[in-house]
Design an enzyme around this catalytic site. Structure first.
Site, mmCIF file in Angstrom:
data_model
loop_
_atom_site.group_PDB
_atom_site.id
_atom_site.type_symbol
_atom_site.label_atom_id
_atom_site.label_comp_id
_atom_site.label_asym_id
_atom_site.label_seq_id
_atom_site.Cartn_x
_atom_site.Cartn_y
_atom_site.Cartn_z
ATOM 1 N N PRO A 116 99.013 28.088 35.160
ATOM 2 C CA PRO A 116 98.298 27.868 36.422
ATOM 3 C C PRO A 116 97.228 26.799 36.283
ATOM 4 O O PRO A 116 96.460 26.810 35.344
ATOM 5 C CB PRO A 116 97.643 29.228 36.701
ATOM 6 C CG PRO A 116 98.195 30.175 35.717
ATOM 7 C CD PRO A 116 98.766 29.397 34.588
ATOM 8 N N GLU A 117 97.211 25.852 37.211
ATOM 9 C CA GLU A 117 96.115 24.901 37.277
ATOM 10 C C GLU A 117 95.325 25.206 38.540
ATOM 11 O O GLU A 117 95.591 26.178 39.236
ATOM 12 C CB GLU A 117 96.658 23.473 37.238
ATOM 13 C CG GLU A 117 97.352 23.183 35.910
ATOM 14 C CD GLU A 117 97.566 21.709 35.617
ATOM 15 O OE1 GLU A 117 96.891 20.865 36.222
ATOM 16 O OE2 GLU A 117 98.417 21.411 34.762
ATOM 17 N N LYS A 171 89.647 26.997 37.754
ATOM 18 C CA LYS A 171 90.740 27.920 37.428
ATOM 19 C C LYS A 171 90.302 29.387 37.501
ATOM 20 O O LYS A 171 91.036 30.279 37.085
ATOM 21 C CB LYS A 171 91.281 27.601 36.034
ATOM 22 C CG LYS A 171 91.870 26.200 35.959
ATOM 23 C CD LYS A 171 92.509 26.007 34.600
ATOM 24 C CE LYS A 171 92.641 24.551 34.276
ATOM 25 N NZ LYS A 171 93.042 24.357 32.875
ATOM 26 N N ASN A 186 96.695 20.720 31.993
ATOM 27 C CA ASN A 186 97.393 19.790 31.115
ATOM 28 C C ASN A 186 98.494 18.981 31.803
ATOM 29 O O ASN A 186 98.780 17.856 31.411
ATOM 30 C CB ASN A 186 97.966 20.574 29.929
ATOM 31 C CG ASN A 186 97.959 19.742 28.667
ATOM 32 O OD1 ASN A 186 97.040 18.957 28.457
ATOM 33 N ND2 ASN A 186 98.985 19.895 27.852
ATOM 34 N N ARG A 215 95.871 19.295 22.320
ATOM 35 C CA ARG A 215 96.605 19.351 23.581
ATOM 36 C C ARG A 215 97.424 18.074 23.709
ATOM 37 O O ARG A 215 96.965 16.996 23.381
ATOM 38 C CB ARG A 215 95.639 19.468 24.778
ATOM 39 C CG ARG A 215 94.726 20.686 24.733
ATOM 40 C CD ARG A 215 95.460 22.009 24.771
ATOM 41 N NE ARG A 215 96.213 22.198 25.992
ATOM 42 C CZ ARG A 215 95.701 22.673 27.131
ATOM 43 N NH1 ARG A 215 94.433 22.990 27.192
ATOM 44 N NH2 ARG A 215 96.459 22.832 28.195
#
Ligand code: ZN
Length: 271
Positions: free
Chosen positions: A2-3, A55, A170, A257
């Site tokens: 989830p973003e 978030k 991301n 990342r």
């Protein structure tokens, strides 16, 4: 994962279903939440509002009580009618907020805390949140200034910093850098004011577009095909949609990342 756009939509759905309703039952398997419910019961309180910040998801109850949840990789909120079959097994249930018409069920939420307005304002990782592009009072100039201040960070890391832009994750990180033609491994200090403004505006545009997106696929391209929905994310070795050069992927050494980029469209030269 989830973003900010996903959490925003979840909050909007919960807001429509719960706001103004009285809680008839609260259930949780999380001991800390259960203790607070025992001391200061949720049942009988009104759900004042549900909102997202970056978030984070905030459920405000009457009497200065706020349920703060964060989905991280695995969590989700669902709403059901009483008696309706859940889509997840009961063992994944962490929280149930029930009103006469609706059950809101949190599955596998890894972070769930009760706060007062005062304790939330002091909560680490929350009070330092940067401007949220999906918030009604979003301040782009502040976001640009916060991004500019990350001078020594690589762009791909700076965009993920939640004190810069709350809600960007991301996937959008790589998509935003591509759309702006900027290599994610460039130091922020090498970017012009105009490029910084473009990054912030693009991040907001992508998040907003995905709040209204109904296909169920997060997308940044104009294609409605699920397999053509993103420019670079997850497309290592496949041809760039603009120039056909194979997309590259690499982890940032400091935070591990991954960033995806096109070595031609996002040349690392300093403009
Ligand atoms: Zn390209």
């Amino acid at each position: 994962m989830p973003e900010g756009d996903t959490i925003f939509r979840t909050a909007r759905t919960l807001q429509r279903a719960l706001a103004g309703q009285t809680v008839t039952r609260f259930e949780t398997v999380l001991p800390k939440l259960a203790r607070i419910d025992y001391d200061t019961p949720l049942a009988g309180r009104t759900v004042d509002s549900v909102e997202s910040r970056g978030k984070w998801l905030l459920m405000h109850f009457s009497g200065d009580l706020i349920l703060l949840t964060h989905m991280l990789m695995s969590g989700s909120w669902h709403i059901y009618r009483p008696g309706e079959k859940w889509q997840r097994h009961r063992t994944h249930m962490r929280i149930v907020v029930e009103t006469p018409a609706i059950l809101a069920v949190a599955f596998n939420v890894p972070v769930a805390e009760f706060h007062t307005a005062a304790s939330l304002a002091r909560r680490e990782g929350f009070y330092s949140l940067g401007p949220a592009p999906l918030a009604g009072d979003f301040n782009p100039d502040l976001a640009i200034a916060k991004l500019a201040a990350q001078r020594d960070l690589e762009l791909g890391r700076a965009l993920l910093n939640q004190t810069v832009l709350a809600g960007l994750g991301n996937i959008f990180k790589s998509e935003v850098a591509f759309a702006c033609g900027l290599n994610p491994f460039r130091k922020v200090a090498t970017l012009t004011e105009e490029q910084l403004a473009d990054l912030v505006a693009t991040a907001r545009k992508f998040l907003l577009a995905n709040v209204t997106e109904t296909s169920g696929h997060r997308r940044t391209t104009r294609s409605i095909q699920a397999e053509e929905n993103l420019w670079v994310y997850g497309r290592e070795g496949r041809p760039c949609r603009r120039c056909s050069t194979p997309i590259r992927a690499q982890k940032h050494t400091a935070d591990a990342r991954i960033s995806f980029w096109c070595p031609v469209c996002q040349a690392s030269r300093i403009d």
